[in-house]
Design an enzyme around this catalytic site. Sequence first.
Site, PDB file in Angstrom:
ATOM      1  N   GLU A 177      29.640   6.583   5.992  1.00  0.00           N
ATOM      2  CA  GLU A 177      29.688   5.169   6.340  1.00  0.00           C
ATOM      3  C   GLU A 177      29.625   4.321   5.084  1.00  0.00           C
ATOM      4  OE1 GLU A 177      25.512   5.262   8.341  1.00  0.00           O
ATOM      5  OE2 GLU A 177      25.995   3.194   7.886  1.00  0.00           O
TER       6      GLU A 177
ATOM      7  N   THR B 194      13.789   2.652   2.444  1.00  0.00           N
ATOM      8  CA  THR B 194      14.484   3.693   3.214  1.00  0.00           C
ATOM      9  C   THR B 194      15.894   3.958   2.673  1.00  0.00           C
ATOM     10  OG1 THR B 194      15.338   2.156   4.904  1.00  0.00           O
ATOM     11  CG2 THR B 194      13.178   3.121   5.306  1.00  0.00           C
TER      12      THR B 194
ATOM     13  N   CYS C  86      25.735   6.663  10.965  1.00  0.00           N
ATOM     14  CA  CYS C  86      25.212   7.985  10.584  1.00  0.00           C
ATOM     15  C   CYS C  86      25.719   9.103  11.481  1.00  0.00           C
ATOM     16  CB  CYS C  86      23.692   7.998  10.628  1.00  0.00           C
ATOM     17  SG  CYS C  86      22.960   6.744   9.601  1.00  0.00           S
TER      18      CYS C  86
ATOM     19  N   ASN D  99      17.216   8.166   3.051  1.00  0.00           N
ATOM     20  CA  ASN D  99      18.262   8.195   4.072  1.00  0.00           C
ATOM     21  C   ASN D  99      19.588   8.568   3.414  1.00  0.00           C
ATOM     22  OD1 ASN D  99      19.721   7.978   6.419  1.00  0.00           O
ATOM     23  ND2 ASN D  99      19.138   5.861   6.864  1.00  0.00           N
TER      24      ASN D  99
ATOM     25  N   LYS E  37       8.828   9.712  16.091  1.00  0.00           N
ATOM     26  CA  LYS E  37       9.013   8.705  17.166  1.00  0.00           C
ATOM     27  C   LYS E  37       9.998   9.229  18.209  1.00  0.00           C
ATOM     28  CE  LYS E  37       8.496   4.595  14.157  1.00  0.00           C
ATOM     29  NZ  LYS E  37       7.313   3.909  14.635  1.00  0.00           N
TER      30      LYS E  37
ATOM     31  N   HIS F  72      17.993  12.942  13.476  1.00  0.00           N
ATOM     32  CA  HIS F  72      18.443  12.089  12.373  1.00  0.00           C
ATOM     33  C   HIS F  72      17.200  11.415  11.770  1.00  0.00           C
ATOM     34  CE1 HIS F  72      20.290   9.060  10.000  1.00  0.00           C
ATOM     35  NE2 HIS F  72      19.957   8.060  10.798  1.00  0.00           N
TER      36      HIS F  72
ATOM     37  N   SER G 110      16.781  -1.595  15.483  1.00  0.00           N
ATOM     38  CA  SER G 110      17.426  -0.300  15.210  1.00  0.00           C
ATOM     39  C   SER G 110      16.563   0.851  15.731  1.00  0.00           C
ATOM     40  CB  SER G 110      17.721  -0.137  13.712  1.00  0.00           C
ATOM     41  OG  SER G 110      16.546   0.121  12.965  1.00  0.00           O
TER      42      SER G 110
ATOM     43  N   SER H  36      23.973   4.079  14.125  1.00  0.00           N
ATOM     44  CA  SER H  36      23.767   2.705  14.585  1.00  0.00           C
ATOM     45  C   SER H  36      25.060   2.115  15.121  1.00  0.00           C
ATOM     46  CB  SER H  36      23.276   1.839  13.422  1.00  0.00           C
ATOM     47  OG  SER H  36      21.913   2.076  13.211  1.00  0.00           O
TER      48      SER H  36
ATOM     49  N   ASP I 198       0.866  -1.177   0.000  1.00  0.00           N
ATOM     50  CA  ASP I 198       0.000   0.000   0.000  1.00  0.00           C
ATOM     51  C   ASP I 198       0.912   1.239   0.000  1.00  0.00           C
ATOM     52  OD1 ASP I 198      -1.623   2.153   0.602  1.00  0.00           O
ATOM     53  OD2 ASP I 198      -2.666   1.162   2.267  1.00  0.00           O
TER      54      ASP I 198
END
Length: 388
Positions: free
Chosen positions: A82, A155, A114, A275, A245, A236, A204, A307, A32
């Site tokens: 990275e 992403t 990152c 990203n 979030k 970030h 993550s 990460s 979707d």
Amino acid sequence: MSAVRVGIHDLSVATAGHVLALDDLAAYDGTDPAKYRVGLGQEQMSVPGPDEDIVTMGAAAALPILHTHGADGIRTLFFATESGVDQSKSAGVFVHELLGLPATCRVVELKQACYSATAALQAAAGLVARNPAEKVLVIASDVARYELDSAAEATQGAGAVAMLVTADPALAEIEPVSGVHTADVDDFWRPNDSVNAVVDGKLSIVAYLDGVIGAWEDFRARGGAPLGEIDRFCHHQPFTRMAVKAHRRLAEHEGVALDEELLAVTTGYNRRIGNSYTASLYLALAALIDADDDLAGRRIGMFSYGSGSVTELFTLVVQPGYRAHTRGAETERALAARTPLDIARYRELHAATHLDSHADLQTAHESSGPFRFTGLTGRARRYARTDA
Ligand code: HMG
């Protein structure tokens, strides 16, 4: 002796030359489209062509800064990434040559997922504080690449930010207090024999949110400003919903309500670029200062996550007159100049990422950017300036 004010004097953005619409990816993989648009908060991803990489994007980001300010005083170039192109040589050395920077310059690459652009920015601030006549060019450039047909595929992205760090900055002063947090977590990494990142997506997210609170607590314990004195936040953005979030976790932790609406403006570039790992936080900052003309004197909280994991929270204070130094129109031009990809060509480009350095190679000239990766000879990467 009064303290030297140090910060970001100029900031410029570049991205890759192709773009994939996530609606097209959704149609292809039977998802979707709202999952990508709303659930992840992503609309497009930038995709590099065969003659583009972190070096060409990083140099393209820095070029306008050199046009404006020249190279005088730049004695350090930090290249944060990275998705490095060599295990030994800094990508910054290629950029140093492409930009014609003086030989009297130290160049080094920094890595911690990152996060490393923030380490570079803080190290740059330290060098400038020690000698305010010096300037530091910080470049953050990355290509985010996951396995095709994986949950992380939507992403992906590619982009670069260049920042000139100086005394008496025109855009934003870096305040001295910083909160940091490190925890050894296997949430995301890229083994030496892989061109794609390995990721435990759910872990993550948990690790990121734990890092936010760890860095926040350290920031406060060291005398950092309380929430009520931070006017805007940049997080970030591996996908832009992640900023929401993070904000929610911070609000819950402090037992207050935070205005999520204020985050929307910080997502303007990341929604369309995807990203860009080290560059992502600074694309959020670019989007904010390019779109909001009421930031003079305001404090911005900057949450950097890499990460593995390292998190840092620091604050910037936007300078009076900053609007005259923003580069929003240039960034919009770069975004609009990208060539749309269909799914077949996108998958072809993705599959062609791994290069065997034993075979000499001449890349096809596809990029319309100012710099190109022209190929490999004698196992070494070759680059050229195409607009000279
Ligand atoms: P997934 O598991 O397929 O997705 O992959 P999901 O099922 O969790 O859905 C994602 C969201 O879309 C959810 O929202 C769904 O509810 C919603 P949430 O519950 O989280 O708020 N959704 C919908 N919304 C509207 N309409 C619909 C619909 N369907 C679902 N129809 C995942 C998601 C992020 C795990 C995956 O993309 C991934 O693994 N990405 C890579 C890892 C990543 O980005 N992690 C972020 C934190 S780590 C980090 O930031 C570091 C990093 O940048 C690297 C570095 O530091 O070097 C990655």
